[in-house]
Write a protein that holds these residues in place. Structure first.
Motif, short mmCIF file in Angstrom:
data_model
loop_
_atom_site.label_atom_id
_atom_site.label_comp_id
_atom_site.label_asym_id
_atom_site.label_seq_id
_atom_site.Cartn_x
_atom_site.Cartn_y
_atom_site.Cartn_z
N ASN A 67 0.84 -1.19 0.00
CA ASN A 67 0.00 0.00 0.00
C ASN A 67 0.88 1.25 0.00
OD1 ASN A 67 -2.48 1.71 0.61
ND2 ASN A 67 -1.18 2.16 2.37
N VAL A 68 0.43 2.27 -0.73
CA VAL A 68 1.10 3.57 -0.79
C VAL A 68 0.22 4.62 -0.12
CG1 VAL A 68 1.84 5.40 -2.37
CG2 VAL A 68 2.38 3.02 -2.87
N ASN A 69 0.78 5.34 0.84
CA ASN A 69 0.06 6.43 1.50
C ASN A 69 0.33 7.75 0.78
OD1 ASN A 69 -0.92 4.77 3.53
ND2 ASN A 69 0.72 5.26 4.95
N LEU A 70 -0.70 8.57 0.63
CA LEU A 70 -0.53 9.93 0.13
C LEU A 70 -1.72 10.76 0.60
CD1 LEU A 70 -2.66 9.55 -2.39
CD2 LEU A 70 -0.64 8.82 -3.63
N LYS A 87 -0.45 8.80 -9.92
CA LYS A 87 -0.04 8.26 -11.23
C LYS A 87 1.22 7.41 -11.10
CE LYS A 87 -2.03 12.27 -13.57
NZ LYS A 87 -1.71 13.60 -14.15
N LYS A 88 2.18 7.90 -10.30
CA LYS A 88 3.42 7.15 -10.10
C LYS A 88 3.14 5.81 -9.41
CE LYS A 88 7.20 8.05 -10.70
NZ LYS A 88 8.15 7.65 -11.78
N ALA A 89 2.30 5.83 -8.39
CA ALA A 89 1.96 4.59 -7.67
C ALA A 89 1.30 3.58 -8.60
CB ALA A 89 1.05 4.90 -6.49
N ILE A 90 0.41 4.07 -9.46
CA ILE A 90 -0.26 3.18 -10.42
C ILE A 90 0.74 2.63 -11.43
CG2 ILE A 90 -1.98 3.10 -12.27
CD1 ILE A 90 -3.57 5.21 -10.63
N ASP A 91 1.63 3.51 -11.94
CA ASP A 91 2.65 3.08 -12.90
C ASP A 91 3.56 2.01 -12.30
OD1 ASP A 91 1.70 4.80 -14.80
OD2 ASP A 91 3.22 6.35 -14.47
N MET A 92 3.83 2.13 -10.99
CA MET A 92 4.73 1.19 -10.32
C MET A 92 3.98 -0.02 -9.77
SD MET A 92 7.42 3.78 -8.43
CE MET A 92 8.56 2.45 -8.00
N ILE A 346 8.27 2.67 -2.37
CA ILE A 346 7.60 1.59 -3.11
C ILE A 346 8.60 0.48 -3.44
CG2 ILE A 346 6.49 0.99 -5.30
CD1 ILE A 346 5.14 3.74 -5.25
N ILE A 347 9.77 0.87 -3.94
CA ILE A 347 10.76 -0.15 -4.32
C ILE A 347 11.17 -0.97 -3.10
CG2 ILE A 347 13.12 -0.49 -5.13
CD1 ILE A 347 11.19 0.19 -7.37
N ALA A 348 11.48 -0.30 -1.99
CA ALA A 348 11.91 -1.02 -0.79
C ALA A 348 10.84 -1.99 -0.32
CB ALA A 348 12.26 -0.04 0.32
N THR A 349 9.58 -1.55 -0.36
CA THR A 349 8.49 -2.40 0.11
C THR A 349 8.22 -3.56 -0.85
OG1 THR A 349 7.55 -0.40 1.11
CG2 THR A 349 6.16 -2.35 1.09
N LYS A 350 8.35 -3.29 -2.15
CA LYS A 350 8.18 -4.37 -3.14
C LYS A 350 9.26 -5.44 -2.96
CE LYS A 350 6.95 -3.30 -7.45
NZ LYS A 350 5.55 -3.66 -7.74
N ASP A 390 13.50 -2.36 -10.53
CA ASP A 390 13.59 -0.95 -10.92
C ASP A 390 14.49 -0.86 -12.15
OD1 ASP A 390 13.81 1.76 -11.23
OD2 ASP A 390 14.56 2.18 -9.21
N PRO A 391 13.96 -1.10 -13.34
CA PRO A 391 14.78 -1.13 -14.56
C PRO A 391 15.52 0.18 -14.81
CG PRO A 391 12.56 -1.98 -14.97
CD PRO A 391 12.54 -1.39 -13.61
N ASP A 392 14.88 1.31 -14.52
CA ASP A 392 15.49 2.61 -14.82
C ASP A 392 16.78 2.81 -14.02
OD1 ASP A 392 13.38 3.14 -16.50
OD2 ASP A 392 12.26 4.30 -15.02
#
Length: 437
Positions: A67-70, A87-92, A346-350, A390-392
């Motif tokens: 889950n992402v909080n905002l 948008k970033k959370a959805i993209d990720m 997000i990356i750390a939690t994933k 995280d490909p980028d």
């Protein structure tokens, strides 16, 4: 055949579109999934008014979700910036987004969020109450607090944090057992204050049946909030936390009798050696309901790096039973996260969730790791980027330091173990000092 909630449908043997979607995503037999939903061991948060939802399941035998909080606050009230975060959370590919807005008239942001998000949406109605009514906390009535829940449900919120476990009994346990950090739950502290200021019972506990009426009507999953979650290592696994957890288990049973889906929220700050026991205790006291945890954050001294302290605790928690991880960003304890903080969180939690899925033996969890290993063996850099979480960032590091031999990297160069093993296994010379012929 009619049904009221996803749990009601599962108990009646009805395969809803949402249940079918979850079964496909999890590569799971739909009848096995329905059994878990019927027993309360899996939830499918899916408000009837969230029309573009791509349903997810949370609970036993499923992949660990994040889950992402905002949300907007008085000090950072920029709706456009928060929508960029959405948008970033959805993209990720975050499975859930919680709107923690706590200032002003939040309906505009919440409505736009629900309208654009295929991810499940959560809120904490208690955060919204002061701004919603433009009243000081003490002056808000029990009926008005319930009214905020109804408004959020009608808007299409899929799950709500309801701090119903901080009743008068739990408050007395807290009063008799002083803590180093008191309460750090925002909703919990507000309700404790409301109870003290008005000398009344927590309305979410006293009128829990009315809460269930609302949640059943719209099929809102209740995320039973942990008002007594520990805010520092010293307060973990104490009398207040355990007392509230026992109450949450009782409330879960009451919800299930009404076909209302339930998750349980958990710690918080906690030492590594306490995490496994806490996961077992929650599953026991709360009858195997899905467990939603913040962290746990495993040390108190890493502001600026709490995405790491949280990921360490989250991986262990999910390995031993947690089903849903709330992300923590580097800004935790310091300020509202920006877009970069959010990405790091997000990356750390994933990473934590995926590591735990491997440990738990979740069906197919290792497949992408095996694909990455094959790409590394073949020194196929484009494939490695494709499989990277995280490909980028991986591509950026690669491009920033180019090696002499494009098959290698600048760490080992032609002494690369993978390159040299490939050559030797193919009967070729290694040629570390000379160009290959």
């Amino acid at each position: 055949m009619d049904y009221t909630t996803q749990m009601d449908a599962a108990r009646k043997g009805i395969i809803t579109d949402e249940i079918k979607t979850v079964a496909e995503k999890e590569n799971m037999d739909v009848n096995e999934l329905m059994k878990l939903i019927a027993e309360g061991k899996v939830v499918v948060p899916a408000n009837k008014n969230h029309k573009n939802l791509s349903a997810e399941g949370v609970g036993k035998r499923l992949k660990t979700k994040i889950n992402v909080n905002l949300g907007i606050s008085k000090d950072c009230c920029n709706i456009d910036l928060e929508l960029d975060k959405v948008k970033k959370a959805i993209d990720m590919k975050a499975e859930a987004i919680m709107d923690l807005s706590c200032f002003g008239k939040t309906k505009e942001f919440r409505t736009r969020l629900i309208g654009m998000s295929p991810a499940m949406i959560g809120t904490v109605p208690m955060y919204d109450a002061v701004g919603f009514y433009d009243k000081e906390l003490k002056d808000i009535s029990a009926e008005e607090l319930l009214g905020v829940i109804e408004t959020h449900a009608k808007d299409g919120v899929d799950f709500m944090t309801i701090h119903a476990g901080i009743n008068r009994e739990t408050a007395e346990v807290f009063n008799r057992n002083p803590r180093l950090m008191n309460f750090v739950s925002r909703g919990g502290s507000l309700l404790y204050a409301w109870m003290k200021l008005n000398n009344k019972e927590n309305p979410f506990y006293e009128y829990f049946d009315k809460v269930l009426d609302i949640c059943e009507k719209y099929d809102v999953t209740i995320s039973l909030g942990d008002a007594c979650r520990p805010g520092c290592l010293n307060d973990s696994t104490d009398a207040s936390q355990i007392k509230e957890l026992m109450t949450l288990g009782e409330l879960a049973k009451r919800a299930w009798k009404r076909n209302v889906q339930v998750m349980i929220e958990g710690p918080g700050h906690m030492a590594l050696n306490e995490i496994e026991a806490n996961m077992m205790m929650e599953k026991k006291l709360c009858h195997d309901a899905p467990f939603y945890v913040l962290g746990p954050i495993v040390t108190d001294i890493a502001p600026g790096y709490d995405h790491i302290t949280s990921a360490i605790g989250g991986a262990i928690a999910a390995t031993y039973g947690a089903d849903f991880l709330c992300y923590v960003t580097p800004a935790e304890h310091l300020r509202l996260p920006d877009l970069d903080d959010m990405k790091e969180g997000i990356i750390a939690t994933k990473i934590a969730a995926h590591a735990a899925d491997i440990a738990k033996g979740v069906n197919g969890a290792r497949d992408i790791d095996n694909s990455m290993a094959k790409a590394r063996r073949e020194l196929d850099w484009n494939k490695m980027f494709e499989f990277a979480i995280d490909p980028d960032k991986a591509r950026m590091y690669r491009e920033s330091s180019r090696p002499e031999d494009e098959k290698t990297c600048t760490m080992c160069g032609k002494m690369c173990a993978v390159r040299n093993m490939n050559k030797v296994m193919e009967g070729k010379n290694i040629n570390i000092l000379r160009d290959d012929n």
